[in-house]
Each structure stands twice: as C-alpha cells, then as structure tokens.
Scaffold this motif. Sequence first.
Motif, PDB file in Angstrom:
ATOM      1  N   MET A   1       0.852  -1.205   0.000  1.00 12.35           N
ATOM      2  CA  MET A   1       0.000   0.000   0.000  1.00 12.35           C
ATOM      3  C   MET A   1       0.884   1.251   0.000  1.00 12.35           C
ATOM      4  SD  MET A   1      -3.073   1.037   2.658  1.00 12.35           S
ATOM      5  CE  MET A   1      -3.994  -0.461   2.322  1.00 12.35           C
ATOM      6  N   ARG A   2       0.542   2.232  -0.817  1.00  5.85           N
ATOM      7  CA  ARG A   2       1.342   3.446  -0.926  1.00  5.85           C
ATOM      8  C   ARG A   2       1.276   4.249   0.364  1.00  5.85           C
ATOM      9  NH1 ARG A   2      -0.646   6.493  -6.162  1.00  5.85           N
ATOM     10  NH2 ARG A   2       0.825   8.004  -5.310  1.00  5.85           N
ATOM     11  N   LYS A   3       2.371   5.031   0.614  1.00  5.73           N
ATOM     12  CA  LYS A   3       2.446   5.824   1.833  1.00  5.73           C
ATOM     13  C   LYS A   3       1.302   6.837   1.918  1.00  5.73           C
ATOM     14  CE  LYS A   3       6.518   7.071   3.238  1.00  5.73           C
ATOM     15  NZ  LYS A   3       7.804   7.783   3.411  1.00  5.73           N
ATOM     16  N   SER A   4       0.954   7.470   0.780  1.00  6.86           N
ATOM     17  CA  SER A   4      -0.121   8.459   0.778  1.00  6.86           C
ATOM     18  C   SER A   4      -1.455   7.822   1.158  1.00  6.86           C
ATOM     19  CB  SER A   4      -0.235   9.112  -0.599  1.00  6.86           C
ATOM     20  OG  SER A   4      -0.506   8.145  -1.597  1.00  6.86           O
ATOM     21  N   THR A   5      -1.677   6.595   0.696  1.00  7.73           N
ATOM     22  CA  THR A   5      -2.918   5.888   1.034  1.00  7.73           C
ATOM     23  C   THR A   5      -2.955   5.540   2.517  1.00  7.73           C
ATOM     24  OG1 THR A   5      -2.982   4.924  -1.189  1.00  7.73           O
ATOM     25  CG2 THR A   5      -4.366   3.899   0.491  1.00  7.73           C
ATOM     26  N   LEU A   6      -1.805   5.111   3.057  1.00  8.28           N
ATOM     27  CA  LEU A   6      -1.730   4.795   4.479  1.00  8.28           C
ATOM     28  C   LEU A   6      -2.019   6.031   5.334  1.00  8.28           C
ATOM     29  CD1 LEU A   6       1.407   2.456   4.629  1.00  8.28           C
ATOM     30  CD2 LEU A   6      -0.970   1.832   5.104  1.00  8.28           C
ATOM     31  N   ARG A   7      -1.467   7.179   4.915  1.00 10.34           N
ATOM     32  CA  ARG A   7      -1.731   8.421   5.644  1.00 10.34           C
ATOM     33  C   ARG A   7      -3.206   8.765   5.625  1.00 10.34           C
ATOM     34  NH1 ARG A   7       3.103  12.329   3.293  1.00 10.34           N
ATOM     35  NH2 ARG A   7       4.817  11.459   4.533  1.00 10.34           N
ATOM     36  N   LYS A   8      -3.805   8.619   4.460  1.00  6.75           N
ATOM     37  CA  LYS A   8      -5.225   8.954   4.328  1.00  6.75           C
ATOM     38  C   LYS A   8      -6.082   8.031   5.191  1.00  6.75           C
ATOM     39  CE  LYS A   8      -6.726  10.451   0.440  1.00  6.75           C
ATOM     40  NZ  LYS A   8      -7.186  10.640  -0.959  1.00  6.75           N
ATOM     41  N   VAL A   9      -5.790   6.736   5.143  1.00  4.96           N
ATOM     42  CA  VAL A   9      -6.549   5.768   5.947  1.00  4.96           C
ATOM     43  C   VAL A   9      -6.373   6.050   7.434  1.00  4.96           C
ATOM     44  CG1 VAL A   9      -6.723   3.340   6.617  1.00  4.96           C
ATOM     45  CG2 VAL A   9      -6.506   3.959   4.203  1.00  4.96           C
ATOM     46  N   GLY A  10      -5.140   6.344   7.842  1.00  6.54           N
ATOM     47  CA  GLY A  10      -4.865   6.625   9.246  1.00  6.54           C
ATOM     48  C   GLY A  10      -5.577   7.869   9.730  1.00  6.54           C
ATOM     49  N   LEU A  11      -5.538   8.940   8.920  1.00 14.84           N
ATOM     50  CA  LEU A  11      -6.174  10.194   9.308  1.00 14.84           C
ATOM     51  C   LEU A  11      -7.691  10.055   9.354  1.00 14.84           C
ATOM     52  CD1 LEU A  11      -5.877  13.131  10.076  1.00 14.84           C
ATOM     53  CD2 LEU A  11      -5.714  13.716   7.648  1.00 14.84           C
TER      54      LEU A  11
ATOM     55  N   LEU B   1      -6.143  14.598   2.761  1.00 15.00           N
ATOM     56  CA  LEU B   1      -7.527  14.203   2.463  1.00 15.00           C
ATOM     57  C   LEU B   1      -8.099  14.837   1.193  1.00 15.00           C
ATOM     58  CD1 LEU B   1      -9.185  14.128   5.996  1.00 15.00           C
ATOM     59  CD2 LEU B   1      -8.080  12.282   4.724  1.00 15.00           C
ATOM     60  N   GLY B   2      -7.567  15.992   0.764  1.00 13.71           N
ATOM     61  CA  GLY B   2      -8.041  16.605  -0.473  1.00 13.71           C
ATOM     62  C   GLY B   2      -9.196  17.577  -0.294  1.00 13.71           C
TER      63      GLY B   2
END
Length: 231
Positions: free
Chosen positions: A1-11, A115-116
């Motif tokens: 899983m990409r780092k950006s996706t992990l950050r988004k899921v975590g947040l 999150l965008g």
Amino acid sequence: MRKSTLRKVGLVGLILIGIGLYFLVPSIHHSVNQIVKMFASGDFEVVRRFVASYGAYAVVVSFLLMIFQSVAAPLPAFLITFANANLFGWWQGALLSWVSAMAGAALCFWIARILGRDAVEKLTSQAGLKQIDAFFEKHGRLSILIARLLPFMSFDIVSYAAGLTSMSFGGFLVATGVGQLPATLIYSYVGGMLTGGAQMLVTALLILFALSALIVLIRQLYKERAKKKLV
C-alpha cells in the motif's frame, strides 16, 4: 500500500474515532458543545475563566483550544489570544498563542494535503474556500503572507487552502509565522490590558490594525503592478 494511502486511511480513522467519541461519550459530547458555545459567545472573559479553571494545566488547555478552533474553522482564535495575554502576561501569552496557532495551521495544512478538497469543503465551507482560491490566484506566492496580515481573512481556511496547493510545507510555515506575528503581538498587548470597560479601546485598536494591514496590501499591489509595467 502506498504511503499516501496509508496516511489517508490513518487520518480518516482518527477522525472517525473522534466523531464516535463525540456521539457515544456523554462527557466529551458535553465538553465539545460547551467549548463551541464559549467561542460563539464572543466574550474573551468566558474563555479566560475556562482556561484558568484548569490551574496548572491551563497552558496545555489553551494550546489544545487553539488546535481545536483551527480544525473547526472558522471559530475566533483572537479570544484565546486575549485570554492568554490576560492570564499569563502579554509576551508570554503572545508566545503561547503564536506557537499554538502555528501548530494549528500546520495541522490544517496536512489535513488538506492528505484528504483533499472534498474533505476540506466539509470541514470549512465551499464558498469560503472559493474566496481564498481566488485570493491565492490573484496574489500568487505572497498570498499566505498577505492573508495573515489581514484580520478579516479566516486564518484556518487559508491554512486548509494552502494544503491544496503545490506550496511547500516549509514555505507555508515561514509565511504563516512572519505574517501571524504582528496580529499576535497586537492582540496580546491589548488582551493584557483588557477589563470590563475596555471594549472601545479594543475596537479602536482592531480598526487601526485592519487599516494598517490594508495599507500594506495596497502598497504590495502597487509594487506588483509597477513591475508588470516595466516588463
């Protein structure tokens, strides 16, 4: 899983946990509602009493309040700045307010970056975000610095909007820190003198600061236009 996706899921996970606690834990629900009501009152004395009631933990509570109002845009941060100066002395209060405001701004920036736009519009407002977008487009790389000097610009929505641009985090922090410093010092100096009968003084000083900021903005716009004519 990409780092950006992990950050988004975590947040998103942290946000969902926060929402769950708000609705499921009565004490948290009551406290959050009390804090929002306190900000809505527009009375710095209410904020001062709330912070002071925590005694030795007052500094920590003030710091967390500034973070809360940053994320829950657009609650008025100047009430906390007034309260800090009144409780801790004007320069100590100014330092606390400046550092906590910077932390809040950084959090808003990264929430937006991770999150965008859709998430930011839900946290703030679509109309407010569009106004800041237009301001950024008009003033380019100086937008953050100019926006921080203008007291009628939402500090928090500007931070969210900056996170949606290609601006570097370092550049954002520098512009925010420099631009936020004059307002923090002025509000803190006034807050340190506040009493029940000081409303007219506060109003006069805020108007003076607003006019000063407008002069800075007009001067900058004049310089930019003069440069364009020379090209």
